[in-house]
Scaffold this active site. Structure first.
Site, PDB file in Angstrom:
ATOM      1  N   ALA A  13       0.835  -1.207   0.000  1.00 50.06           N
ATOM      2  CA  ALA A  13       0.000   0.000   0.000  1.00 50.06           C
ATOM      3  C   ALA A  13       0.865   1.251   0.000  1.00 50.06           C
ATOM      4  O   ALA A  13       0.609   2.200  -0.753  1.00 50.06           O
ATOM      5  CB  ALA A  13      -0.930  -0.004   1.219  1.00 50.06           C
ATOM      6  N   GLU A  32       9.750   3.290   6.480  1.00 48.55           N
ATOM      7  CA  GLU A  32       9.524   1.857   6.676  1.00 48.55           C
ATOM      8  C   GLU A  32      10.249   1.407   7.949  1.00 48.55           C
ATOM      9  O   GLU A  32      11.439   1.634   8.098  1.00 48.55           O
ATOM     10  CB  GLU A  32      10.022   1.064   5.462  1.00 48.55           C
ATOM     11  CG  GLU A  32      10.122  -0.439   5.677  1.00 48.55           C
ATOM     12  CD  GLU A  32       8.843  -1.094   6.186  1.00 48.55           C
ATOM     13  OE1 GLU A  32       7.761  -0.798   5.667  1.00 48.55           O
ATOM     14  OE2 GLU A  32       8.930  -1.912   7.137  1.00 48.55           O
ATOM     15  N   ARG A 106       4.849 -11.824  -3.952  1.00 48.00           N
ATOM     16  CA  ARG A 106       4.629 -10.509  -3.343  1.00 48.00           C
ATOM     17  C   ARG A 106       5.892  -9.659  -3.402  1.00 48.00           C
ATOM     18  O   ARG A 106       5.828  -8.446  -3.643  1.00 48.00           O
ATOM     19  CB  ARG A 106       4.184 -10.679  -1.884  1.00 48.00           C
ATOM     20  CG  ARG A 106       3.970  -9.356  -1.171  1.00 48.00           C
ATOM     21  CD  ARG A 106       3.804  -9.543   0.334  1.00 48.00           C
ATOM     22  NE  ARG A 106       3.720  -8.254   1.009  1.00 48.00           N
ATOM     23  CZ  ARG A 106       4.764  -7.520   1.357  1.00 48.00           C
ATOM     24  NH1 ARG A 106       5.988  -7.934   1.081  1.00 48.00           N
ATOM     25  NH2 ARG A 106       4.601  -6.365   1.970  1.00 48.00           N
ATOM     26  N   TYR A 220      -0.858 -21.755  -7.055  1.00 40.67           N
ATOM     27  CA  TYR A 220      -0.752 -21.094  -8.364  1.00 40.67           C
ATOM     28  C   TYR A 220       0.710 -20.778  -8.652  1.00 40.67           C
ATOM     29  O   TYR A 220       1.536 -20.724  -7.741  1.00 40.67           O
ATOM     30  CB  TYR A 220      -1.629 -19.832  -8.421  1.00 40.67           C
ATOM     31  CG  TYR A 220      -1.469 -18.855  -7.296  1.00 40.67           C
ATOM     32  CD1 TYR A 220      -0.434 -17.925  -7.288  1.00 40.67           C
ATOM     33  CD2 TYR A 220      -2.362 -18.846  -6.230  1.00 40.67           C
ATOM     34  CE1 TYR A 220      -0.295 -17.010  -6.258  1.00 40.67           C
ATOM     35  CE2 TYR A 220      -2.222 -17.938  -5.181  1.00 40.67           C
ATOM     36  CZ  TYR A 220      -1.189 -17.029  -5.197  1.00 40.67           C
ATOM     37  OH  TYR A 220      -1.045 -16.125  -4.173  1.00 40.67           O
TER      38      TYR A 220
END
Ligand code: FAD
Length: 406
Positions: A13, A32, A106, A220
């Protein structure tokens, strides 16, 4: 002078917001907490509602070598192995929705957004913890954040702040005072398998969901199809889990403990599914936490502060849209902040546009979990419905056909 935005959290995000806002001329500074970005989180699926946004940001070509483009979504019985139904994801999806359905790691998605944001001039500060955000700064024109960096607390001002500190968001708790997320009682066991190491009959380039009572398994391809992302989702509590374990993407269990848990959760699973599970040599477990679906725009923005991604709307992964909704948030946020000079008004417009969509996806994910994990007569009805009308039942036009940038 460029307007500046402070972004708390450099996950999907945060990076998506940095990219979308810097493309609109904002100076973005991402803080971060982690000292470095790690390869956490395993795979994500992105529907055409999300890849459409990535294409609009000019990332379509860069996505191609990282992603896999599965041809089908298959729904199978965990017990018998029967393919109950399938939906075409390849050309048909592209023709219907104008963008592809992709699966990827990711970390690859994160890197893609991160690199593109840097090219646009975003500043990323690691090891930088945003400890507090004050949406109503005295002058009324800025937000102020307290940031802990290298042992020092600094006060940083910005025109706008974005809270993107994830599912366990402490900043949300400060801003909205609505408590912390709660365990949902669902656990995700995740691993990656190298396809070349698998026997040919277990390799797969499709998205496959194996449905059993109170549990399901999804796999997947990721990394251009070379790896298989495997996730087992079960219902139950993990004995001995501490609050710290809950706040990690990476709690690691012993292989013996995991095999024991998975055997219990998937008792009676067919041989093929047992073989896929048995091929894993290490697992990470993530107890899934959540909140009730969003109840209003006030949960998306407070003055000059926007809340995005899991911090605003944590969701079960059963519609595979958590990262997708974070990217949609980023696109809409930048659209309003790019067009409306009054920042609080722009954020109010963002919040008004986003909260119902996010609530709908949060509710849809819960419903999907109930369908996947059904037992008894409901399971029987589900299987029958899939056998006769799978393409209609498995497609989600309300979700994939949504154009956030329209
Ligand atoms: C098993 C599973 C499967 C999933 N599958 C999919 C899928 O197929 N498709 C999909 O779209 N989504 C999927 N998701 C959901 C998706 O991964 C998340 O919704 C998404 O990663 C949320 O991104 P985020 O940036 O909001 O949070 P995060 O990625 O958690 O990022 C938050 C960041 O903020 C940092 N941070 C925290 N506190 C502070 C602070 N005070 N100061 C500075 N930094 C801070 C953290 O270190 C972290 O880097 C799945 C989730 C799970 C569990």
């Amino acid at each position: 002078m460029k307007r500046n935005v402070l972004i708390a959290g450099g996950g999907i995000a945060g990076m998506a917001c940095a990219l979308s806002l810097s493309r609109r001329g904002w100076q973005a500074q991402v803080h971060e907490r982690a000292p470095a970005f790690a390869e956490v989180g395993a795979g994500v699926q992105l529907g055409p509602n999300v890849t459409r946004v990535l294409q609009a940001w000019g990332l379509g070509d860069a996505l191609k070598p990282l992603a896999a483009f599965p041809a089908h979504l298959q729904a199978r019985s965990a017990h018998t192995g029967e393919v109950l139904g399938a939906l075409s994801l390849g050309e048909q999806m592209r023709a219907r929705y104008g963008a592809p359905y992709v699966t990827l790691h990711r970390a690859d998605l994160h890197q893609l957004l991160h690199d593109a944001a840097l090219v646009q001039g975003t500043q990323v500060l690691a090891d930088s913890v945003v400890q507090g955000i004050h949406p109503e700064h005295e002058a009324g024109q800025e937000v102020q954040a307290e940031v802990l960096r290298s042992g020092r607390i600094m006060a940083i001002s910005a025109d706008v702040a974005v809270v993107a500190d994830g599912v366990w968001s402490k900043l949300r708790q400060q801003l909205l005072a609505d408590g912390s997320v709660q365990p949902t009682g669902h656990l995700a066991y995740r691993t990656l398998l190298r396809q070349a190491d698998l026997p040919a009959h277990l390799r797969s380039q499709d998205v496959t969901v194996w449905m059993g009572p109170d549990a399901h398994v999804v796999h997947y391809p990721v990394r251009g199809g070379e790896w298989l992302n495997l996730v087992v989702l079960t219902e139950g509590q993990m004995p001995g889990v501490t609050a710290d374990d809950l706040q990690s993407w990476n709690a690691q269990l012993s292989i013996a403990q995991t095999e024991h848990d998975l055997q219990a959760a998937l008792r009676g699973a067919c041989g093929r599914l047992q073989d896929i599970i048995g091929a894993a040599t290490s697992w990470r477990v993530w107890p899934l936490c959540g909140r009730t679906p969003m109840q209003g725009a006030q949960q998306h923005a407070v003055g000059r502060v926007a809340l995005v991604g899991d911090a605003a709307h944590p969701m079960l992964p059963y519609l595979a849209q958590g990262a997708g909704m974070a990217i949609e948030d980023a696109a809409v946020l930048a659209q309003h902040l790019g067009q409306v000079g009054n920042a609080p008004l722009a954020l109010a417009m963002f919040a008004a546009q986003r909260w119902q969509r996010n609530a709908q996806v949060q509710r849809g994910a819960v419903r999907n979990g109930q369908v996947f994990h059904a037992r008894g007569p409901i399971r029987w009805g589900r299987d029958l419905a899939l056998r006769v009308a799978a393409p209609m039942l498995m497609d989600q036009p309300w979700l994939y056909g949504h154009h956030v940038l329209a």
